[in-house]
Scaffold this active site. Structure first.
Site, PDB file in Angstrom:
ATOM      1  N   CYS A   7       0.872  -1.175   0.000  1.00  0.00           N
ATOM      2  CA  CYS A   7       0.000   0.000   0.000  1.00  0.00           C
ATOM      3  C   CYS A   7       0.909   1.225   0.000  1.00  0.00           C
ATOM      4  O   CYS A   7       2.127   1.104  -0.019  1.00  0.00           O
ATOM      5  CB  CYS A   7      -0.984  -0.007   1.164  1.00  0.00           C
ATOM      6  SG  CYS A   7      -0.266   0.132   2.809  1.00  0.00           S
ATOM      7  N   ASN A  10       2.556   1.515   3.899  1.00  0.00           N
ATOM      8  CA  ASN A  10       2.901   0.301   4.638  1.00  0.00           C
ATOM      9  C   ASN A  10       2.704   0.476   6.143  1.00  0.00           C
ATOM     10  O   ASN A  10       3.450  -0.044   6.951  1.00  0.00           O
ATOM     11  CB  ASN A  10       4.331  -0.125   4.320  1.00  0.00           C
ATOM     12  CG  ASN A  10       4.680  -1.545   4.768  1.00  0.00           C
ATOM     13  OD1 ASN A  10       5.814  -1.795   5.142  1.00  0.00           O
ATOM     14  ND2 ASN A  10       3.760  -2.465   4.722  1.00  0.00           N
ATOM     15  N   CYS A  12      -0.892   0.704   7.405  1.00  0.00           N
ATOM     16  CA  CYS A  12      -2.249   0.264   7.764  1.00  0.00           C
ATOM     17  C   CYS A  12      -2.641  -1.008   7.019  1.00  0.00           C
ATOM     18  O   CYS A  12      -2.620  -2.097   7.585  1.00  0.00           O
ATOM     19  CB  CYS A  12      -3.274   1.359   7.452  1.00  0.00           C
ATOM     20  SG  CYS A  12      -2.971   2.934   8.275  1.00  0.00           S
ATOM     21  N   ARG A  13      -3.005  -0.865   5.746  1.00  0.00           N
ATOM     22  CA  ARG A  13      -3.583  -1.972   4.993  1.00  0.00           C
ATOM     23  C   ARG A  13      -2.609  -3.115   4.758  1.00  0.00           C
ATOM     24  O   ARG A  13      -2.937  -4.278   5.021  1.00  0.00           O
ATOM     25  CB  ARG A  13      -4.130  -1.466   3.648  1.00  0.00           C
ATOM     26  CG  ARG A  13      -5.261  -0.471   3.806  1.00  0.00           C
ATOM     27  CD  ARG A  13      -5.662   0.130   2.495  1.00  0.00           C
ATOM     28  NE  ARG A  13      -4.607   1.007   1.974  1.00  0.00           N
ATOM     29  CZ  ARG A  13      -4.644   1.588   0.785  1.00  0.00           C
ATOM     30  NH1 ARG A  13      -5.666   1.367  -0.029  1.00  0.00           N
ATOM     31  NH2 ARG A  13      -3.664   2.379   0.401  1.00  0.00           N
ATOM     32  N   SER A  14      -1.436  -2.828   4.233  1.00  0.00           N
ATOM     33  CA  SER A  14      -0.532  -3.934   3.880  1.00  0.00           C
ATOM     34  C   SER A  14       0.007  -4.686   5.096  1.00  0.00           C
ATOM     35  O   SER A  14       0.079  -5.924   5.052  1.00  0.00           O
ATOM     36  CB  SER A  14       0.579  -3.467   2.939  1.00  0.00           C
ATOM     37  OG  SER A  14       1.322  -2.411   3.479  1.00  0.00           O
ATOM     38  N   ASP A 122      -8.151   3.077   2.142  1.00  0.00           N
ATOM     39  CA  ASP A 122      -7.148   3.395   3.145  1.00  0.00           C
ATOM     40  C   ASP A 122      -7.839   3.970   4.385  1.00  0.00           C
ATOM     41  O   ASP A 122      -8.371   5.070   4.343  1.00  0.00           O
ATOM     42  CB  ASP A 122      -6.152   4.406   2.578  1.00  0.00           C
ATOM     43  CG  ASP A 122      -4.923   4.576   3.449  1.00  0.00           C
ATOM     44  OD1 ASP A 122      -4.971   4.192   4.641  1.00  0.00           O
ATOM     45  OD2 ASP A 122      -3.920   5.093   2.931  1.00  0.00           O
TER      46      ASP A 122
END
Length: 178
Positions: A7, A10, A12-14, A122
């Site tokens: 993301c 790097n 939150c999401r990933s 995000d």
């Protein structure tokens, strides 16, 4: 199998996807899988994931000791799959990928099944009145749920394909050695 989640930052999401996939892979005894995550931008390099992401992971019995890193050219050669969280991530990944890269670059949301929303939004930037009251934690919960759905479906698809391949190989072996 080597999987990289990417993301923009790097944070939150990933890293959430990395923790979720590690847990799902372990639950399916896929011990040879290597799972990591990386950023497209260097803003958070060297930092731990966003505290709200860690809170959501903890709510589900997961942890992350991931330290943010930037994606490298070697990642495209080392990993089988590189998953972007949104269309912008995938476009950036396709632009960065070297000629002849090994990795399949895909949108993680392609594995959501029949659901319409394939973009993993995000949560860092999600804000509305209700979200501000709880410091945006609902966006992180939604993101987590999307990631779980995608990762579970990816593993199911992979295991189904592996099983089918094994059956064909066993059949071919029986024919050859009869």
């Amino acid at each position: 199998m080597k999987i990289l989640f990417v993301c923009i930052g790097n944070s939150c999401r990933s890293p959430m996807a990395e923790s979720v996939m590690k847990s799902i892979a372990a639950g399916h005894n896929l011990t040879d899988w290597q799972i990591d995550s990386a950023a497209l931008r260097e803003w958070n390099v060297g930092r731990l994931p966003e505290p709200r992401a860690l809170t959501i992971l903890a709510e589900h019995g997961l942890t992350s000791d991931h330290v943010t890193r930037l994606i490298t050219t070697d990642d495209f050669r080392q990993f089988d799959y590189v998953f972007g969280m949104d269309e912008s991530n995938v476009a950036d990944l396709l632009h960065l990928a070297p000629v002849g890269c090994r990795a399949r670059i895909e949108l993680l949301g392609n594995y959501r099944g029949r659901e319409l929303d394939r973009i993993i939004i995000d949560p860092y930037f999600v804000s509305n009145r209700a979200e501000r009251l709880e410091h945006g934690i609902h966006g992180f919960r939604r993101c987590y749920d999307q990631i779980v759905s995608c990762c579970e479906n990816f593993v199911k698809n992979h295991c189904r394909a592996e099983s089918s391949l094994r059956k064909h190989l066993d059949l071919a072996e029986n024919v050859l050695f009869q």
